[in-house]
Design an enzyme around this catalytic site. Structure first.
Site, PDB file in Angstrom:
ATOM      1  N   GLY A 133       0.824  -1.203   0.000  1.00 19.71           N
ATOM      2  CA  GLY A 133       0.000   0.000   0.000  1.00 19.71           C
ATOM      3  C   GLY A 133       0.856   1.249   0.000  1.00 19.71           C
ATOM      4  CB  VAL A 190       1.624  -0.196   4.161  1.00 21.25           C
ATOM      5  CG1 VAL A 190       1.400  -1.370   5.110  1.00 21.25           C
ATOM      6  CG2 VAL A 190       1.058   1.077   4.753  1.00 21.25           C
ATOM      7  CG  ASP A 246      -8.741   9.906   8.529  1.00 25.40           C
ATOM      8  OD1 ASP A 246      -9.771  10.135   7.867  1.00 25.40           O
ATOM      9  OD2 ASP A 246      -7.647   9.632   8.005  1.00 25.40           O
ATOM     10  N   GLY A 264       0.405   5.525   0.610  1.00 20.00           N
ATOM     11  CA  GLY A 264      -0.469   6.617   1.004  1.00 20.00           C
ATOM     12  C   GLY A 264       0.282   7.931   1.016  1.00 20.00           C
ATOM     13  CB  SER A 287       1.811   9.583   5.857  1.00 23.97           C
ATOM     14  OG  SER A 287       1.110   8.368   5.971  1.00 23.97           O
ATOM     15  N   GLY A 288       3.418   7.784   3.339  1.00 21.42           N
ATOM     16  CA  GLY A 288       4.478   6.800   3.151  1.00 21.42           C
ATOM     17  C   GLY A 288       3.972   5.510   2.542  1.00 21.42           C
TER      18      GLY A 288
END
Length: 987
Positions: A685, A692, A810, A687, A689-690
């Protein structure tokens, strides 16, 4: 096109039979969408429209149309201005439809209009100044729309207006002082608008005919003007949920007609004003959640009050005896003050008391005997005081009781037999007292009991087998008592049980057979008893078990290998009589404390398995061999260490130095294994922010690693905070959370350049990806229902069981992760916030956190954070599960999923929104859950249930529930409160 249709209508043979007003109404009809054909009776062959649905004519020979009332007919389209051509029209109501335009400026053409009700539609834009040019307007209701802009100052020109309702819109600006010029006003309702910070205009005190003033959550600041004391006819005064400061004006003693005063959730200070005895009509007074001081006046308590809420203030002194003489008192909540003395002995004897909450004070003495004299008492909450004596025997006859919380007092004696078996009690909390005696077998009558909390007392005797008949029992905490005998075999029938704590008693015998039936068990704590026999291997099948503590007993035999199937936050089998080899998963230093005191255990841990009976020569040989092995190990360690340092140095150059590992659980792996697997082939994954990664460790275990890059974060005041970023928030939040429905953070690393978060791996990914991807067919309704309930329990834990509470901020389907059995866990706490108290405060943010489609309406314009924001987002997830649709879809136009569902239900049957992939046989259950989702996504925060209540409602909506089926309720009233005061009782 409308003009053409109208001309065609005029040219038809039948057109000439309807009068001019009928023509206007037919053109009015052509401008709207009528999905239910509600206006089918509007026939151009009639001579007049007087018999048409919603139309009223006067009694004169002219039979002129005077009223158009089309309330709740599901009409859609723009506001049809042609209606103002009806020359004698005085009444218009389009309430609860789907009119979706702005208010036209020429609405003032309706010159004879007296009543205009456009509430509960989709009007947008601003309120036209020309509205005040309607000379005889008496009633104006625009509530429940999406109107923005300021309240026109021109409203001050109204001369006959009596009723003004603008509740629940998006109005800004301040409350105009010109409203004080409308001397005819009887009601002003402006609540739940994101107004700019402003004071209450003192001019409102000029409105001597005003009976209802509702300014809740209008961003009011400053002091309450003394001029409001001049509202001599006011009956309902509501200034709640604002930022008002200073004292309650002494002039309030002049409000001689007032019935209800709501001042809760402000920052008012000082004492309650003198002269309250003048308020002889006062029935409900709520000044809770302020900073009020002094004593509770006797003159206030002498009034025939029905509801008195003064909780979360700083009141001192005693509660006046006079409160017990009120014939109307049904609610008394004074928790979180500094009150002392005894409760009035006559309390409840003269009153239909339903709710009593005196928690967190310094009361002492006995609990009054007559609290349930009238048979209405539902909530008795006295926690954290110094009450003494016994539970009055009369309370055993109080069939209406639902919640009883008496923890942390000095109560003693035996609990009345009938008290154990109250049929409607779902929470019985007697923790931290000095109760004695046994649990009565009459507890079998408490069929609604969900939480039985009786730890830290002196209860004795055996645990009755009748407990096994309580099918709703979710938690049984009976630790630190004197229970003896066997654990009843009937306890394995408690299929809803999630927590069982009977540690520190004198229980004996073996664990009951069939414990594998407790599928929802999360905690099993039986430490420090006299239990014996083997540890059942079937415990290993309890996939949800997080805490297992069997220490300090006499268990024998081998440790079942099946325990390795569990994902435990705590494992303690120490100080038993266990023997044999340690299971491979636990044969490492991290689990040493879990097995100490078991002399027969063997494994790879030094000193855990002492050797006896070895010959002297063999002993020497063994020692020499050990020395040789150790030397070889030291040499190899040196080589490996040098190599590792070299690799570490190289990784430092790339920003991947693993120097600051921090663990939150006992780990069965080395954190340094993580680094080797962070290559692009393992990315699952990506996203904002970084990335996975999925990492398979040497022991076969799988973990998920989130890699965050260095960044900054803006504080809520707008300044830059270089360190406190998403990484720190996630670590601080997840590092201390232990719950089966919250994703586990195993460990983390931060070296400045690179930040890693290592989680348990969830093989089925996120709910969002699965539900909206090609594999959505795997999610049948029972699975979706289970996911909703699991996620709700996780959020309920955050809101109600964490101290202080945590708001996720969130909540979305992509942050609900699914394990191999589709169990759901809440994840991604990068923007979570710890708040001062869920029941009390809100915390303002300078930047909106959350994801489009899930953000609560009030959060977008107030930036105020509390648990209601999470509840709205969770409601959207429920709607996703029911509809199978994304929260935002081009098909919805400008609407999001929540608005699309409401609009569709207003116009069509429920079948039009249910995911067609779902089996129709589950329709009744689906509709029950849908109703919960609609409550959670109410545009009014006060209408949304708490997460604890959501969990309860979901449980009742399950396949085994007998709760009522779904009914189409339409839009929620803005006057609805979860309880009488608008505030929930403290848990």
């Amino acid at each position: 096109m409308l003009t053409l249709l109208f001309l065609l209508l005029l040219s038809s043979p039948l057109a000439h039979s309807v009068n001019q007003e009928g023509f206007y109404l037919l053109q009015f009809k052509l401008g709207l969408w009528d999905p239910t054909n509600s206006l089918s009776s509007w026939n151009n062959s009639d001579k007049t429209p007087c018999n048409w649905v919603g139309i009223t004519c006067d009694a004169s020979a002219l039979q002129s149309v005077i009223s158009v009332n089309l309330t709740g007919l599901e009409l859609a389209g723009p506001f049809p201005s042609i209606i103002c051509r009806l020359p004698f029209l005085s009444y218009v109501s389009l309430n609860n439809n789907s009119i979706n335009s702005s208010l036209p400026g020429n609405i003032s053409d309706c010159q004879r209009l007296q009543h205009l009700d456009l509430a509960q539609n989709y009007f947008s834009g601003t309120i036209p100044d020309s509205l005040s040019e309607i000379p005889f307007l008496r009633y104006l209701d625009l509530s429940g729309n999406s109107i923005s802009g300021e309240i026109p100052a021109s409203f001050g020109r109204f001369r006959h207006l009596e009723y003004l309702n603008l509740v629940e819109n998006y109005l800004n600006g301040t409350v105009p002082s010109s409203l004080g010029n409308i001397s005819s006003l009887r009601e002003i309702q402006l609540a739940y608008n994101p107004l700019s910070p402003g004071r209450i205009p003192s001019e409102l005190g000029n409105l001597t005919r005003l009976e209802f003033l509702w300014l809740a959550e209008c961003n009011l600041v400053g002091q309450i003007p003394a001029s409001l004391g001049g509202l001599s006819r006011i009956r309902n005064l509501d200034l709640s949920v604002n930022r008002l400061t200073g004292p309650i004006p002494s002039s309030f003693a002049d409000l001689k007609s007032v019935v209800q005063v709501e001042l809760f959730n402000n920052s008012l200070s000082g004492g309650l004003p003198l002269g309250l005895s003048n308020l002889t009509t006062l029935r409900r007074f709520d000044a809770s959640m302020n900073q009020l001081t002094g004593t509770i006046p006797d003159e206030l308590c002498k009034l025939p009050l029905g509801s008195l809420n003064l909780f979360e203030n700083r009141f001192e002194g005693t509660l006046p005896e006079s409160i017990a003489r009120s014939p109307n008192l049904y609610e008394l909540k004074l928790f979180k003050n500094k009150l002392t003395g005894e409760l009035p002995k006559e309390l409840g004897k003269n009153s239909p008391l339903e709710g009593l909450d005196m928690s967190y004070n310094e009361f002492h003495g006995e609990i009054p005997e007559g609290l349930c004299e009238k048979g209405h008492l539902e909530e008795l909450i006295l926690i954290y005081n110094s009450f003494s004596g016994q539970i009055p025997s009369n309370l055993g006859k109080c069939q209406s009781l639902k919640r009883v919380r008496l923890r942390n007092n000095k109560l003693s004696g035996t609990v009345p037999d009938q008290f154990w078996g109250l049929p409607h009690v779902y929470l019985l909390d007697l923790v931290e007292n000095s109760f004695s005696g046994s649990i009565s077998s009459k507890i079998s009558s408490a069929y609604n009991l969900s939480n039985l909390l009786i730890s830290n007392n002196q209860f004795s005797g055996s645990i009755p087998r009748e407990l096994g008949s309580l099918g709703n029992l979710n938690e049984f905490s009976g630790n630190d008592n004197k229970f003896m005998g066997l654990i009843p075999a009937s306890l394995v029938k408690l299929t809803q049980l999630s927590r069982l704590d009977l540690s520190d008693n004198n229980l004996s015998g073996e664990l009951p057979v069939g414990i594998k039936a407790l599928k929802k068990l999360n905690e099993l704590k039986l430490a420090n008893n006299k239990l014996s026999g083997k540890i059942p291997s079937e415990i290993g099948s309890l996939s949800g078990l997080n805490y297992l503590d069997l220490s300090g007993n006499a268990f024998s035999g081998k440790i079942p290998l099946e325990l390795q199937n569990l994902k435990l936050n705590l494992l303690n089998l120490s100080y038993n009589q266990l023997s044999g080899e340690l299971p491979a998963l636990y044969a490492n230093e991290n689990y040493r404390d879990s097995f100490v005191g078991n002399l027969g255990l063997c494994g790879d841990l030094p000193d855990l398995c002492p050797r006896v009976g070895v010959s002297k020569n063999l002993g020497y040989l063994w020692i020499l061999r050990t020395i040789f092995i150790l030397a070889a190990i030291v040499f190899l360690v040196g080589i490996v260490g040098f190599y590792w340092k070299y690799r570490t140095f190289k990784k430092n150059q790339k920003g991947l130095a693993m120097l600051k590992w921090r663990s939150f659980h006992k780990l069965g792996f080395s954190e340094f294994e993580i680094v080797e697997c962070l290559d692009e082939g393992n990315v699952i994954g990506i996203g904002a922010s970084g990335k996975v990664y999925k990492v398979v460790l040497s022991n076969g275990e799988e973990v998920a690693v989130k890699k965050l890059w260095k960044g900054t974060k803006r504080k809520d005041d707008g300044s830059v905070e270089p360190e406190k970023d998403e990484f720190e928030v996630e670590v601080e939040t997840l590092g201390k959370i232990r719950h089966k429905n919250i994703v586990r953070l195993w460990c983390c690393c931060n070296n400045g350049d690179c930040k890693l978060l290592v989680y348990e791996y969830m093989p089925n990914g996120s709910l969002g990806d699965l539900l909206h991807g090609s594999k959505s067919g795997l999610l049948d309704w029972p699975t979706r229902y289970k996911i909703a309930l699991d996620a709700a329990e996780g959020l309920s834990y955050l809101h109600h069981d964490c101290v202080p509470p945590i708001v996720h901020r969130d909540v979305k389907s992509n942050n609900i992760l699914l394990d191999g059995e589709f169990g759901a866990k809440v994840a991604d706490f990068g923007v979570a916030k710890v708040v001062g108290g869920v029941s009390k405060g809100v915390e303002s943010m300078s930047v909106i956190a959350g994801s489009y489609g899930y953000i609560a309406p009030e959060y977008g314009y107030t930036l105020r954070v509390n648990e209601k924001s999470d509840i709205y987002s969770f409601g959207v997830i429920i709607l996703e599960l029911v509809t199978g649709r994304l929260p935002v879809d081009p098909e919805f136009g400008e609407k999001d999923l929540a608005k699309w569902v409401c609009t569709t239900l207003d116009q069509k049957e429920v079948d039009n929104i249910i995911d067609p992939k779902l089996d129709a046989s589950y329709k009744e259950e689906i509709c029950k859950v849908l109703k919960i989702g609609l409550q959670c996504t109410s545009s009014l925060p006060i209408n949304r249930p708490s997460m604890r209540k959501v969990v309860k409602m979901l449980q009742e909506a399950g396949p085994d529930s007998k709760s009522r089926s779904f009914k189409k309720d339409g839009k929620l009233s803005p006057y609805y409160h979860e309880d009488g005061s608008g505030q929930g009782s403290m848990v």
